[in-house]
Design a protein around this motif. Sequence first.
Motif, mmCIF file in Angstrom:
data_model
loop_
_atom_site.group_PDB
_atom_site.id
_atom_site.type_symbol
_atom_site.label_atom_id
_atom_site.label_comp_id
_atom_site.label_asym_id
_atom_site.label_seq_id
_atom_site.Cartn_x
_atom_site.Cartn_y
_atom_site.Cartn_z
ATOM 1 N N GLU A 59 0.810 -1.144 0.012
ATOM 2 C CA GLU A 59 0.024 -0.112 -0.015
ATOM 3 C C GLU A 59 0.914 1.361 0.058
ATOM 4 O O GLU A 59 1.620 1.346 0.938
ATOM 5 C CB GLU A 59 -1.034 0.030 1.159
ATOM 6 N N ASP A 60 0.781 2.013 -1.058
ATOM 7 C CA ASP A 60 1.675 3.161 -1.095
ATOM 8 C C ASP A 60 3.005 2.975 -1.265
ATOM 9 O O ASP A 60 3.942 3.677 -0.468
ATOM 10 C CB ASP A 60 1.051 4.329 -0.180
ATOM 11 N N GLY A 61 3.236 1.750 -1.670
ATOM 12 C CA GLY A 61 4.696 1.236 -1.713
ATOM 13 C C GLY A 61 5.463 0.649 -0.556
ATOM 14 O O GLY A 61 6.599 0.080 -0.529
ATOM 15 N N THR A 62 4.568 0.569 0.358
ATOM 16 C CA THR A 62 4.880 -0.185 1.688
ATOM 17 C C THR A 62 4.547 -1.305 1.896
ATOM 18 O O THR A 62 3.138 -1.662 1.651
ATOM 19 C CB THR A 62 4.771 0.986 2.812
ATOM 20 N N LEU A 63 5.112 -2.411 2.202
ATOM 21 C CA LEU A 63 4.518 -3.725 2.660
ATOM 22 C C LEU A 63 3.519 -3.788 3.788
ATOM 23 O O LEU A 63 3.772 -2.950 4.798
ATOM 24 C CB LEU A 63 5.555 -4.808 3.074
ATOM 25 N N ILE A 64 2.302 -4.352 3.452
ATOM 26 C CA ILE A 64 1.225 -4.225 4.609
ATOM 27 C C ILE A 64 1.568 -5.086 5.792
ATOM 28 O O ILE A 64 2.277 -6.220 5.306
ATOM 29 C CB ILE A 64 -0.062 -4.609 3.926
ATOM 30 N N LYS A 65 1.514 -4.821 6.917
ATOM 31 C CA LYS A 65 2.015 -5.294 7.742
ATOM 32 C C LYS A 65 1.303 -6.730 8.225
ATOM 33 O O LYS A 65 -0.043 -6.699 7.832
ATOM 34 C CB LYS A 65 1.599 -4.485 9.259
ATOM 35 N N GLY A 66 1.780 -7.732 8.306
ATOM 36 C CA GLY A 66 1.483 -8.986 8.562
ATOM 37 C C GLY A 66 1.230 -9.892 7.298
ATOM 38 O O GLY A 66 0.992 -10.849 7.334
ATOM 39 N N LYS A 67 1.694 -9.188 5.916
ATOM 40 C CA LYS A 67 1.835 -9.830 4.972
ATOM 41 C C LYS A 67 3.075 -10.359 4.428
ATOM 42 O O LYS A 67 3.407 -11.010 3.419
ATOM 43 C CB LYS A 67 1.172 -8.966 3.799
ATOM 44 N N GLU A 68 4.048 -10.252 5.651
ATOM 45 C CA GLU A 68 5.475 -10.649 4.880
ATOM 46 C C GLU A 68 5.602 -11.962 4.641
ATOM 47 O O GLU A 68 6.241 -12.326 3.564
ATOM 48 C CB GLU A 68 6.391 -10.211 6.118
ATOM 49 N N ASN A 69 4.998 -12.831 5.340
ATOM 50 C CA ASN A 69 5.368 -14.127 5.119
ATOM 51 C C ASN A 69 4.563 -14.699 3.835
ATOM 52 O O ASN A 69 4.964 -15.461 2.953
ATOM 53 C CB ASN A 69 4.822 -15.203 6.343
ATOM 54 N N GLU A 70 3.510 -14.143 3.490
ATOM 55 C CA GLU A 70 2.791 -14.440 2.149
ATOM 56 C C GLU A 70 3.775 -14.052 0.960
ATOM 57 O O GLU A 70 3.636 -14.627 -0.122
ATOM 58 C CB GLU A 70 1.595 -13.688 2.112
ATOM 59 N N VAL A 71 4.209 -12.755 1.192
ATOM 60 C CA VAL A 71 5.070 -12.170 -0.028
ATOM 61 C C VAL A 71 6.407 -13.113 -0.276
ATOM 62 O O VAL A 71 6.520 -13.280 -1.241
ATOM 63 C CB VAL A 71 5.553 -10.703 0.226
ATOM 64 N N LEU A 72 6.973 -13.455 1.162
ATOM 65 C CA LEU A 72 8.201 -14.282 0.740
ATOM 66 C C LEU A 72 7.844 -15.699 0.436
ATOM 67 O O LEU A 72 8.498 -16.154 -0.516
ATOM 68 C CB LEU A 72 8.747 -14.564 2.241
ATOM 69 N N ALA A 73 6.638 -16.115 0.463
ATOM 70 C CA ALA A 73 6.104 -17.598 0.025
ATOM 71 C C ALA A 73 6.210 -17.376 -1.396
ATOM 72 O O ALA A 73 6.366 -18.329 -2.279
ATOM 73 C CB ALA A 73 5.110 -17.786 0.866
ATOM 74 N N ILE A 74 5.426 -16.287 -1.976
ATOM 75 C CA ILE A 74 5.243 -16.107 -3.159
ATOM 76 C C ILE A 74 6.690 -16.039 -4.166
ATOM 77 O O ILE A 74 6.895 -16.536 -4.998
ATOM 78 C CB ILE A 74 4.085 -15.055 -3.690
ATOM 79 N N LYS A 75 7.447 -15.200 -3.495
ATOM 80 C CA LYS A 75 8.842 -14.881 -4.211
ATOM 81 C C LYS A 75 9.545 -16.271 -4.070
ATOM 82 O O LYS A 75 10.212 -16.403 -4.981
ATOM 83 C CB LYS A 75 9.527 -13.872 -3.704
ATOM 84 N N ASN A 76 9.432 -16.977 -3.094
ATOM 85 C CA ASN A 76 10.421 -18.228 -3.092
ATOM 86 C C ASN A 76 9.685 -19.088 -4.139
ATOM 87 O O ASN A 76 10.710 -19.788 -4.517
ATOM 88 C CB ASN A 76 10.208 -18.867 -1.577
ATOM 89 N N GLU A 77 8.350 -19.268 -4.230
ATOM 90 C CA GLU A 77 7.679 -20.205 -5.224
ATOM 91 C C GLU A 77 8.313 -19.713 -6.596
ATOM 92 O O GLU A 77 8.720 -20.617 -7.541
ATOM 93 C CB GLU A 77 6.198 -20.218 -4.945
ATOM 94 N N MET A 78 8.482 -18.581 -6.889
ATOM 95 C CA MET A 78 8.614 -17.939 -8.262
ATOM 96 C C MET A 78 10.222 -18.404 -8.487
ATOM 97 O O MET A 78 10.557 -18.581 -9.685
ATOM 98 C CB MET A 78 8.260 -16.695 -8.287
#
Length: 135
Positions: A59-78
Amino acid sequence: MTKTINFRYGELVPVANFMAGLDLVNKASRARTKLIKLIAEKNEEYNEDENDAVKDFYEDGTLIKGKENEVLAIKNEMRVEVCVLDLTEYIPKMVDLRNALDNYSETFADSDAILYDLVMDQLETISEDKMEETK
């Protein structure tokens, strides 16, 4: 005949950096440049896809708090997805590169040895196909 080699997306930058650091001349150097260019194009596509995949978690270029693990999982999968590089028009050049690397006189250690093995595994498939065509 189409000829491709495969790397995982997470391997693209290390492979390109490894290849860029090699002391190659003439045909092998030209082939390396072609390979690095293809890798850079694939990596650019990958970066765009990765940004698209995680944009909803910002949101506005900042990672939404609490979404870190989801983002990391997506990036690791890719990062472990396989990307395909089409070398069809460069087969003779890649055979030259493979031969130069096969006869490379420097010693590789640690991650460079792993990257050398990874690149050679892929280039050897091209060399084997080229050898079959000439029989």
